[in-house]
Design a protein around this motif. Structure first.
Motif, PDB file in Angstrom:
ATOM      1  N   LEU A  84       0.858  -1.182   0.000  1.00  0.00           N
ATOM      2  CA  LEU A  84       0.000   0.000   0.000  1.00  0.00           C
ATOM      3  C   LEU A  84       0.899   1.239   0.000  1.00  0.00           C
ATOM      4  N   ASP A  85       0.759   2.074  -1.010  1.00  0.00           N
ATOM      5  CA  ASP A  85       1.550   3.311  -1.135  1.00  0.00           C
ATOM      6  C   ASP A  85       3.039   3.094  -0.897  1.00  0.00           C
ATOM      7  N   GLY A  86       3.614   2.086  -1.517  1.00  0.00           N
ATOM      8  CA  GLY A  86       5.057   1.844  -1.393  1.00  0.00           C
ATOM      9  C   GLY A  86       5.470   1.205  -0.076  1.00  0.00           C
ATOM     10  N   VAL A  87       4.493   0.809   0.757  1.00  0.00           N
ATOM     11  CA  VAL A  87       4.824   0.131   2.016  1.00  0.00           C
ATOM     12  C   VAL A  87       4.379  -1.329   1.907  1.00  0.00           C
ATOM     13  N   ASP A  88       5.262  -2.251   2.310  1.00  0.00           N
ATOM     14  CA  ASP A  88       4.890  -3.677   2.346  1.00  0.00           C
ATOM     15  C   ASP A  88       4.451  -4.035   3.755  1.00  0.00           C
ATOM     16  N   PHE A  89       3.248  -4.558   3.886  1.00  0.00           N
ATOM     17  CA  PHE A  89       2.758  -5.039   5.182  1.00  0.00           C
ATOM     18  C   PHE A  89       2.793  -6.562   5.149  1.00  0.00           C
ATOM     19  N   SER A  90       3.286  -7.169   6.244  1.00  0.00           N
ATOM     20  CA  SER A  90       3.283  -8.638   6.247  1.00  0.00           C
ATOM     21  C   SER A  90       3.010  -9.162   7.650  1.00  0.00           C
ATOM     22  N   LEU A  91       2.691 -10.449   7.708  1.00  0.00           N
ATOM     23  CA  LEU A  91       2.496 -11.101   9.002  1.00  0.00           C
ATOM     24  C   LEU A  91       3.811 -11.752   9.424  1.00  0.00           C
ATOM     25  N   PRO A  92       4.085 -11.791  10.732  1.00  0.00           N
ATOM     26  CA  PRO A  92       5.326 -12.448  11.193  1.00  0.00           C
ATOM     27  C   PRO A  92       5.219 -13.944  10.942  1.00  0.00           C
ATOM     28  N   ARG A  93       6.264 -14.514  10.386  1.00  0.00           N
ATOM     29  CA  ARG A  93       6.165 -15.935  10.075  1.00  0.00           C
ATOM     30  C   ARG A  93       7.514 -16.618  10.165  1.00  0.00           C
ATOM     31  N   SER A  94       7.449 -17.923  10.330  1.00  0.00           N
ATOM     32  CA  SER A  94       8.680 -18.702  10.221  1.00  0.00           C
ATOM     33  C   SER A  94       8.534 -19.544   8.969  1.00  0.00           C
ATOM     34  N   GLU A  95       9.660 -19.914   8.385  1.00  0.00           N
ATOM     35  CA  GLU A  95       9.623 -20.639   7.122  1.00  0.00           C
ATOM     36  C   GLU A  95      10.410 -21.929   7.232  1.00  0.00           C
ATOM     37  N   LYS A  96       9.865 -22.954   6.608  1.00  0.00           N
ATOM     38  CA  LYS A  96      10.569 -24.242   6.605  1.00  0.00           C
ATOM     39  C   LYS A  96      10.641 -24.757   5.181  1.00  0.00           C
ATOM     40  N   LYS A  97      11.831 -25.179   4.776  1.00  0.00           N
ATOM     41  CA  LYS A  97      12.012 -25.677   3.406  1.00  0.00           C
ATOM     42  C   LYS A  97      11.277 -27.004   3.235  1.00  0.00           C
ATOM     43  N   VAL A  98      10.480 -27.105   2.164  1.00  0.00           N
ATOM     44  CA  VAL A  98       9.749 -28.361   1.956  1.00  0.00           C
ATOM     45  C   VAL A  98       9.983 -28.984   0.582  1.00  0.00           C
ATOM     46  N   GLY A  99      10.793 -28.368  -0.243  1.00  0.00           N
ATOM     47  CA  GLY A  99      11.017 -28.952  -1.574  1.00  0.00           C
ATOM     48  C   GLY A  99      12.195 -28.286  -2.244  1.00  0.00           C
ATOM     49  N   VAL A 100      12.264 -28.451  -3.539  1.00  0.00           N
ATOM     50  CA  VAL A 100      13.383 -27.890  -4.297  1.00  0.00           C
ATOM     51  C   VAL A 100      12.995 -26.503  -4.799  1.00  0.00           C
ATOM     52  N   GLY A 101      13.987 -25.628  -4.881  1.00  0.00           N
ATOM     53  CA  GLY A 101      13.734 -24.311  -5.495  1.00  0.00           C
ATOM     54  C   GLY A 101      13.663 -23.199  -4.485  1.00  0.00           C
TER      55      GLY A 101
END
Ligand code: ATP
Ligand code: MG
Length: 371
Positions: free
Chosen positions: A81-98
């Protein structure tokens, strides 16, 4: 300390607006990523990223849509929104290739959320309501010591793009890579990256101020071998150290590959094709002769028969700009008084016109240089 106050006024103004949008819904929202790093580095702030806590996915999605923000990608975790990125806090886990094969989980803990980031300096957080700084991984220290450090060895390896991010950060901010971080990155293959992804990271390197630093880091990490399947000559590094201040601004994007490829006796055009560089790169690289030494007047004129010296990538060499200006070939191609109409009058037609034109221009160059 309230770190919000340290931002320039126009950014503070933006942050105030973000605060008023989010205040009815949460009291934990943080500036994260590049904008916090850039504050501590005294760099201009470009994009602003905000991580919003204590909202369910559904409430976050509803709020963002009510505000008119647009969703980024397929997930509902990032909105613009208007050049600002809003996101939710998250953790990430690798599950495949790429580069994108991650399973994502929304989290409540700032520390856990910050752990998915690549480098300690990119994991700093400032609470938009209180101005409090959170620095779980020693990011500020890494900025002051100018040393790029990863956060978590195991998760770092899961995304090979981070190796290229490291190279461009070092070139932009004049950083060195911490030795443990270097060791991890050397072992990461870049094969899963699409050429467009590679190109967009590398272009940040091409446009950076400290190209020689970028070269050194890329070389140490084996990036050139991985991308171009080619040994790179250290002569290119010596050249970059001396000349990177002499580059013409409007040609800046093209010098790095030109120097790296040519000092390794490779075709810069082929290098550009390998990384799927956009058409304007291929157009520029189609005709770019290379000389290790300062070219003679004759060579300069020959180059200028094809393109003005201001568009020739060897123009960073000492005295070349001055001499080209004296010869009137800095901004203009060299025609030597040869006219197409005379060639037509002499009966040349079709493809022969161009061939004859070239011949007459080269004759004119020889006449002037010998005479
Ligand atoms: P730039 O000045 O180039 O925008 P940046 O660090 O802000 O630098 P972005 O691509 O805008 O880069 O990403 C914002 C933040 O998201 C980063 O600072 C980092 O914390 C995180 N991030 C982005 N890409 C990755 C990645 N591949 N792996 C881990 N974290 C990432
Ligand atoms: Mg950014």
């Amino acid at each position: 300390m309230n770190f919000i106050k340290k931002f320039p006024p126009q950014i503070i103004c933006k942050i105030e607006k973000i605060k008023s949008l989010l205040a009815p819904h949460t009291n934990r929202a943080y500036l994260v990523g590049g904008c916090v790093r850039d504050l501590f580095m005294d760099n201009a702030i470009s994009d602003i990223d905000v991580e919003v806590y204590d909202l369910s996915e559904k409430r976050f999605q509803n709020l963002m849509e009510k505000l008119g923000a647009s969703g980024v990608g397929k997930s509902f975790f990032v909105y613009k929104l208007d050049g600002v990125d809003f996101s939710l806090p998250r953790s990430e886990k690798k599950v495949g290739v790429g580069h994108k094969a991650f399973e994502v989980e929304i989290v409540k803990s700032e520390k856990l959320a910050s752990k998915r980031r690549d480098f300690t300096m990119n994991a700093l957080m400032i609470n938009i309501f209180t101005g409090e700084l959170l620095d779980f991984w020693g990011g500020v220290d890494s900025i002051y010591t100018k040393e790029l450090r990863l956060i978590d060895e195991n998760s770092f390896k899961e995304d090979s793009l981070r190796v290229l991010r490291a190279v461009q950060f070092c070139a932009r901010f004049d950083l060195d890579v911490q030795s443990a971080t270097k060791r991890v990155m050397k072992e990461i293959s870049l094969q899963d990256l699409s050429s467009s992804r590679i190109f967009w990271e590398l272009e940040k390197l091409f446009l950076a101020t400290h190209l020689s630093k970028g070269f050194l880091v890329a070389n140490e990490l084996g990036v050139f071998e991985k991308l171009f399947d080619s040994e790179i000559s250290m002569e290119a590094f010596d050249e970059l150290c001396v000349v990177e201040k002499n580059f013409e601004k409007d040609m800046q994007a093209y010098y790095f590959l030109y120097i790296v490829a040519n000092f390794s006796n490779k075709s810069v055009y082929e290098f550009a094709k390998t990384i799927d560089a956009p058409k304007h790169y291929l157009r520029v690289y189609r005709y770019q002769p290379f000389f290790k030494k300062i070219p003679s007047d004759k060579k300069l004129l020959e180059i200028a028969a094809e393109l003005p010296i201001s568009k020739w990538l060897g123009n960073y060499k000492p005295k070349v700009k001055l001499r080209a200006k004296e010869l009137g070939i800095w901004e203009n191609v060299f025609a030597g008084g040869v006219k197409i109409e005379d060639i037509l009058k002499d009966g040349f037609r079709g493809k022969d016109i161009k061939i004859e034109y070239k011949k007459r221009v080269l004759n004119e160059i020889n006449r002037r240089v010998d005479g």
